[in-house]
Write an enzyme that holds these catalytic residues in place. Structure first.
Site, PDB file in Angstrom:
ATOM      1  N   HIS A   1     -16.715  13.749 -44.803  1.00  0.00           N
ATOM      2  CA  HIS A   1     -16.855  14.359 -43.480  1.00  0.00           C
ATOM      3  C   HIS A   1     -15.521  14.675 -42.799  1.00  0.00           C
ATOM      4  O   HIS A   1     -15.464  15.569 -41.969  1.00  0.00           O
ATOM      5  CB  HIS A   1     -17.709  13.472 -42.569  1.00  0.00           C
ATOM      6  CG  HIS A   1     -19.187  13.615 -42.837  1.00  0.00           C
ATOM      7  ND1 HIS A   1     -19.738  13.316 -44.060  1.00  0.00           N
ATOM      8  CD2 HIS A   1     -20.214  14.028 -42.054  1.00  0.00           C
ATOM      9  CE1 HIS A   1     -21.048  13.543 -44.008  1.00  0.00           C
ATOM     10  NE2 HIS A   1     -21.359  13.973 -42.805  1.00  0.00           N
TER      11      HIS A   1
ATOM     12  N   LYS B   1     -29.572   4.076 -44.586  1.00  0.00           N
ATOM     13  CA  LYS B   1     -28.921   4.331 -43.294  1.00  0.00           C
ATOM     14  C   LYS B   1     -29.290   3.225 -42.314  1.00  0.00           C
ATOM     15  O   LYS B   1     -28.440   2.721 -41.569  1.00  0.00           O
ATOM     16  CB  LYS B   1     -29.297   5.714 -42.747  1.00  0.00           C
ATOM     17  CG  LYS B   1     -28.615   5.957 -41.404  1.00  0.00           C
ATOM     18  CD  LYS B   1     -27.985   7.301 -41.222  1.00  0.00           C
ATOM     19  CE  LYS B   1     -27.181   7.335 -39.916  1.00  0.00           C
ATOM     20  NZ  LYS B   1     -27.186   8.600 -39.242  1.00  0.00           N
TER      21      LYS B   1
ATOM     22  N   GLU C   1     -26.602  14.797 -47.646  1.00  0.00           N
ATOM     23  CA  GLU C   1     -26.513  13.477 -47.015  1.00  0.00           C
ATOM     24  C   GLU C   1     -27.163  12.412 -47.907  1.00  0.00           C
ATOM     25  O   GLU C   1     -26.776  11.249 -47.872  1.00  0.00           O
ATOM     26  CB  GLU C   1     -27.161  13.489 -45.622  1.00  0.00           C
ATOM     27  CG  GLU C   1     -26.616  14.550 -44.659  1.00  0.00           C
ATOM     28  CD  GLU C   1     -25.200  14.313 -44.117  1.00  0.00           C
ATOM     29  OE1 GLU C   1     -24.594  13.267 -44.439  1.00  0.00           O
ATOM     30  OE2 GLU C   1     -24.701  15.193 -43.386  1.00  0.00           O
TER      31      GLU C   1
ATOM     32  N   GLU D   1     -20.851   1.364 -34.517  1.00  0.00           N
ATOM     33  CA  GLU D   1     -19.802   2.020 -35.292  1.00  0.00           C
ATOM     34  C   GLU D   1     -18.424   1.394 -35.122  1.00  0.00           C
ATOM     35  O   GLU D   1     -17.462   2.059 -34.754  1.00  0.00           O
ATOM     36  CB  GLU D   1     -19.730   3.502 -34.924  1.00  0.00           C
ATOM     37  CG  GLU D   1     -19.062   4.324 -36.011  1.00  0.00           C
ATOM     38  CD  GLU D   1     -19.288   5.820 -35.827  1.00  0.00           C
ATOM     39  OE1 GLU D   1     -19.355   6.262 -34.686  1.00  0.00           O
ATOM     40  OE2 GLU D   1     -19.382   6.511 -36.858  1.00  0.00           O
TER      41      GLU D   1
ATOM     42  N   HIS E   1     -15.467  18.169 -41.489  1.00  0.00           N
ATOM     43  CA  HIS E   1     -15.330  18.503 -40.063  1.00  0.00           C
ATOM     44  C   HIS E   1     -14.168  19.462 -39.832  1.00  0.00           C
ATOM     45  O   HIS E   1     -14.252  20.378 -39.011  1.00  0.00           O
ATOM     46  CB  HIS E   1     -15.099  17.232 -39.235  1.00  0.00           C
ATOM     47  CG  HIS E   1     -16.336  16.395 -39.090  1.00  0.00           C
ATOM     48  ND1 HIS E   1     -16.295  15.027 -38.898  1.00  0.00           N
ATOM     49  CD2 HIS E   1     -17.645  16.729 -39.122  1.00  0.00           C
ATOM     50  CE1 HIS E   1     -17.525  14.566 -38.808  1.00  0.00           C
ATOM     51  NE2 HIS E   1     -18.366  15.565 -38.950  1.00  0.00           N
TER      52      HIS E   1
ATOM     53  N   LYS F   1     -27.634   7.540 -32.609  1.00  0.00           N
ATOM     54  CA  LYS F   1     -26.550   8.300 -31.970  1.00  0.00           C
ATOM     55  C   LYS F   1     -27.173   9.530 -31.330  1.00  0.00           C
ATOM     56  O   LYS F   1     -27.889  10.284 -31.994  1.00  0.00           O
ATOM     57  CB  LYS F   1     -25.547   8.764 -33.016  1.00  0.00           C
ATOM     58  CG  LYS F   1     -24.520   7.752 -33.395  1.00  0.00           C
ATOM     59  CD  LYS F   1     -23.410   8.557 -34.038  1.00  0.00           C
ATOM     60  CE  LYS F   1     -22.500   7.757 -34.888  1.00  0.00           C
ATOM     61  NZ  LYS F   1     -21.524   8.647 -35.545  1.00  0.00           N
TER      62      LYS F   1
ATOM     63  N   HIS G   1     -23.380  22.425 -41.884  1.00  0.00           N
ATOM     64  CA  HIS G   1     -22.694  21.133 -41.925  1.00  0.00           C
ATOM     65  C   HIS G   1     -22.686  20.560 -43.360  1.00  0.00           C
ATOM     66  O   HIS G   1     -21.649  20.163 -43.882  1.00  0.00           O
ATOM     67  CB  HIS G   1     -23.382  20.167 -40.954  1.00  0.00           C
ATOM     68  CG  HIS G   1     -22.941  18.756 -41.084  1.00  0.00           C
ATOM     69  ND1 HIS G   1     -21.684  18.340 -40.673  1.00  0.00           N
ATOM     70  CD2 HIS G   1     -23.559  17.662 -41.593  1.00  0.00           C
ATOM     71  CE1 HIS G   1     -21.568  17.043 -40.929  1.00  0.00           C
ATOM     72  NE2 HIS G   1     -22.693  16.616 -41.485  1.00  0.00           N
TER      73      HIS G   1
ATOM     74  N   ARG H   1     -20.074   1.320 -40.567  1.00  0.00           N
ATOM     75  CA  ARG H   1     -20.742   2.610 -40.403  1.00  0.00           C
ATOM     76  C   ARG H   1     -19.831   3.782 -40.758  1.00  0.00           C
ATOM     77  O   ARG H   1     -20.298   4.881 -41.062  1.00  0.00           O
ATOM     78  CB  ARG H   1     -21.237   2.710 -38.955  1.00  0.00           C
ATOM     79  CG  ARG H   1     -22.306   3.738 -38.748  1.00  0.00           C
ATOM     80  CD  ARG H   1     -23.011   3.508 -37.427  1.00  0.00           C
ATOM     81  NE  ARG H   1     -23.836   4.641 -37.085  1.00  0.00           N
ATOM     82  CZ  ARG H   1     -24.771   4.628 -36.146  1.00  0.00           C
ATOM     83  NH1 ARG H   1     -25.002   3.546 -35.454  1.00  0.00           N
ATOM     84  NH2 ARG H   1     -25.477   5.697 -35.897  1.00  0.00           N
TER      85      ARG H   1
ATOM     86  N   ARG I   1     -31.860   5.550 -16.385  1.00  0.00           N
ATOM     87  CA  ARG I   1     -31.043   4.607 -17.179  1.00  0.00           C
ATOM     88  C   ARG I   1     -31.671   4.271 -18.536  1.00  0.00           C
ATOM     89  O   ARG I   1     -31.398   3.224 -19.112  1.00  0.00           O
ATOM     90  CB  ARG I   1     -30.769   3.317 -16.404  1.00  0.00           C
ATOM     91  CG  ARG I   1     -30.045   3.572 -15.105  1.00  0.00           C
ATOM     92  CD  ARG I   1     -29.503   2.315 -14.502  1.00  0.00           C
ATOM     93  NE  ARG I   1     -28.942   2.609 -13.198  1.00  0.00           N
ATOM     94  CZ  ARG I   1     -29.668   2.646 -12.078  1.00  0.00           C
ATOM     95  NH1 ARG I   1     -30.953   2.370 -12.116  1.00  0.00           N
ATOM     96  NH2 ARG I   1     -29.076   2.931 -10.951  1.00  0.00           N
TER      97      ARG I   1
ATOM     98  N   ASN J   1     -18.981   8.525 -43.215  1.00  0.00           N
ATOM     99  CA  ASN J   1     -18.104   9.689 -43.054  1.00  0.00           C
ATOM    100  C   ASN J   1     -17.525  10.204 -44.362  1.00  0.00           C
ATOM    101  O   ASN J   1     -16.663  11.086 -44.345  1.00  0.00           O
ATOM    102  CB  ASN J   1     -16.949   9.359 -42.110  1.00  0.00           C
ATOM    103  CG  ASN J   1     -17.373   9.449 -40.667  1.00  0.00           C
ATOM    104  OD1 ASN J   1     -18.355  10.121 -40.360  1.00  0.00           O
ATOM    105  ND2 ASN J   1     -16.674   8.757 -39.800  1.00  0.00           N
TER     106      ASN J   1
END
Ligand SMILES: NC(=O)c1ccc[n+]([C@@H]2O[C@H](COP(=O)([O-])OP(=O)(O)OC[C@H]3O[C@@H](n4cnc5c(N)ncnc54)[C@H](O)[C@@H]3O)[C@@H](O)[C@H]2O)c1
Ligand SMILES: [Zn+2]
Length: 362
Positions: free
Chosen positions: A249, A228, A186, A238, A253, A144, A266, A242, A122, A246
């Protein structure tokens, strides 16, 4: 020179170190925050060869008892299979609740090992030692973690914050130039969304950055991470703010998915996406031609791509973007710039306007 930042989150506060030649200090940094001396180092085959020996030696010197799991290189390793290998190794080596998992590598290793740490017993402590620019300025900060499902990227994951992040810019010496440039996107993105001085720093020092000037890189990476960390601190899970990360993105994506994650790195797809989002903002009369040109010129100087490939239609790209829309209950939210250093979230842009902007970016 070593820069230290502190990432502040509700119950978590952890240090992030940026320096040159500091891999061999991991043992010293980890010791005060580790509950036991048992640890597992997760790395990929390439990084294992280049950088694991110095990290292992430092950990052993500090009294840690460390095992290694070596993961095949590549995005395909963000899989249940590799996740299971790490769990097996955690069990076989009898890591307990007080043990630490150490992720040494790019974003693939950070995401995979972070997720393994998030669920083993956990949740056990983990440490990020990112070795690509992409991972140093983006993936390693924010907590993340995820693996992929055959039906989609990052579908299985968790939020899990590391105990510390150690960034050694010397590792960038072995990184292929194209990966360095792709990671830089980025940083440029961060400049456009909230930090004009950072954008200017890249504009003025692009050559020094690409030539791996030590002071410049430490300064730039620390500043990108501080940005960040600040965003994450304000919106850990998020729910709103946040989302500004994107920028570029949603287009990016779509392009990555349509080209099956093979044609572009990417960062390259995001570069095309940022150029198109900026064009859309110009069309909506919310962003000036001058700022559009300023962003375009910097991406161009960094030799990042700006235009969509001719074999993909604007309609197909727009359709692929709306996959994000389903996830958000029907509305496509776009992050659009108002000036270099500020963006807004818009959910009222029509498909016609999106297709128009894409068609101006071939
Ligand atoms: N968690 C997050 O917030 C977040 C954010 C952005 C991206 N990501 C994830 O990060 C991943 C991409 O990260 P990446 O670009 O670092 O990819 P990666 O981890 O696959 O690394 C790219 C390549 O560089 C090699 N490499 C690593 N360090 C090196 C070094 N110092 N010198 C030479 N080669 C080196 C690796 O072996 C690999 O072949 C994606 O899976 C993406 O989903 C996560
Ligand atoms: Zn990104």
């Amino acid at each position: 020179m070593i820069k230290t930042l502190h990432v502040e989150l509700n119950e978590n506060r952890y240090p992030l170190f940026v320096g040159a030649g500091i891999l061999n200090r991991i043992g010293e940094y980890l010791k005060p925050c580790a509950k036991s001396t048992k640890a597992l180092l997760v790395t990929d085959t390439f990084v294992n060869h280049c950088y694991a020996p110095v990290v292992m030696e430092s950990l052993k010197e500090a009294g840690f008892n460390v095992a290694i799991v070596d993961i095949p290189v590549g995005e395909e390793s963000k899989s249940l299979e590799q996740f299971a290998r790490i769990q097996d190794s955690l069990v076989e080596n009898q890591l307990d609740r007080g043990s630490t998992l150490i992720a040494l590598g790019g974003g693939v290793i950070g995401d995979l090992a972070g997720f393994a740490a998030a669920v083993y017993m956990r949740g056990i402590a983990y440490v990020q030692i990112p070795t690509t620019l992409q991972a140093q300025v983006d993936a390693s900060v924010g907590g993340k973690t995820a693996i992929n499902h055959p039906k989609g990227k990052n579908l299985i994951g968790a939020f899990h914050q590391p105990k510390l992040v150690l960034i050694d810019i010397e590792t960038l010496k072995t990184l292929p130039h194209q990966d360095l440039r792709a990671g830089l996107i980025e940083v440029i993105k961060m400049g456009v969304i909230r930090d004009e001085p950072l954008f200017e720093m890249v504009e003025e020092n692009l050559d020094a950055i690409l030539n791996l000037d030590v002071e410049m890189l430490i300064e730039m990476i620390a500043r990108a991470c501080a940005n960040k960390a600040d965003i994450v601190a304000k919106d850990e899970k998020e729910s709103g703010l946040r989302m500004v990360l994107n920028y570029g993105h949603t287009f990016g994506h779509a392009l990555e998915a349509l080209t099956h994650y093979k044609k572009y790195r990417h960062g390259e797809a995001v570069s095309i996406g940022m150029n198109c989002a900026a064009k859309l903002a110009v069309n909506l009369e919310m962003f000036s031609e001058t700022d559009f040109e300023r962003q375009r010129a910097l991406l161009n100087r960094a030799k990042l791509p700006l235009t969509f490939p001719s074999n993909l239609s604007a309609e197909a790209i727009c359709d692929a973007m709306s996959l994000d829309k389903k996830a958000l209950g029907g509305k496509l939210r776009l992050i659009l710039p108002t000036r270099i250093g500020e963006v807004v979230i818009r959910d009222d842009v029509t498909d016609t306007q999106i297709v128009q902007a894409i068609s101006e970016c071939y």
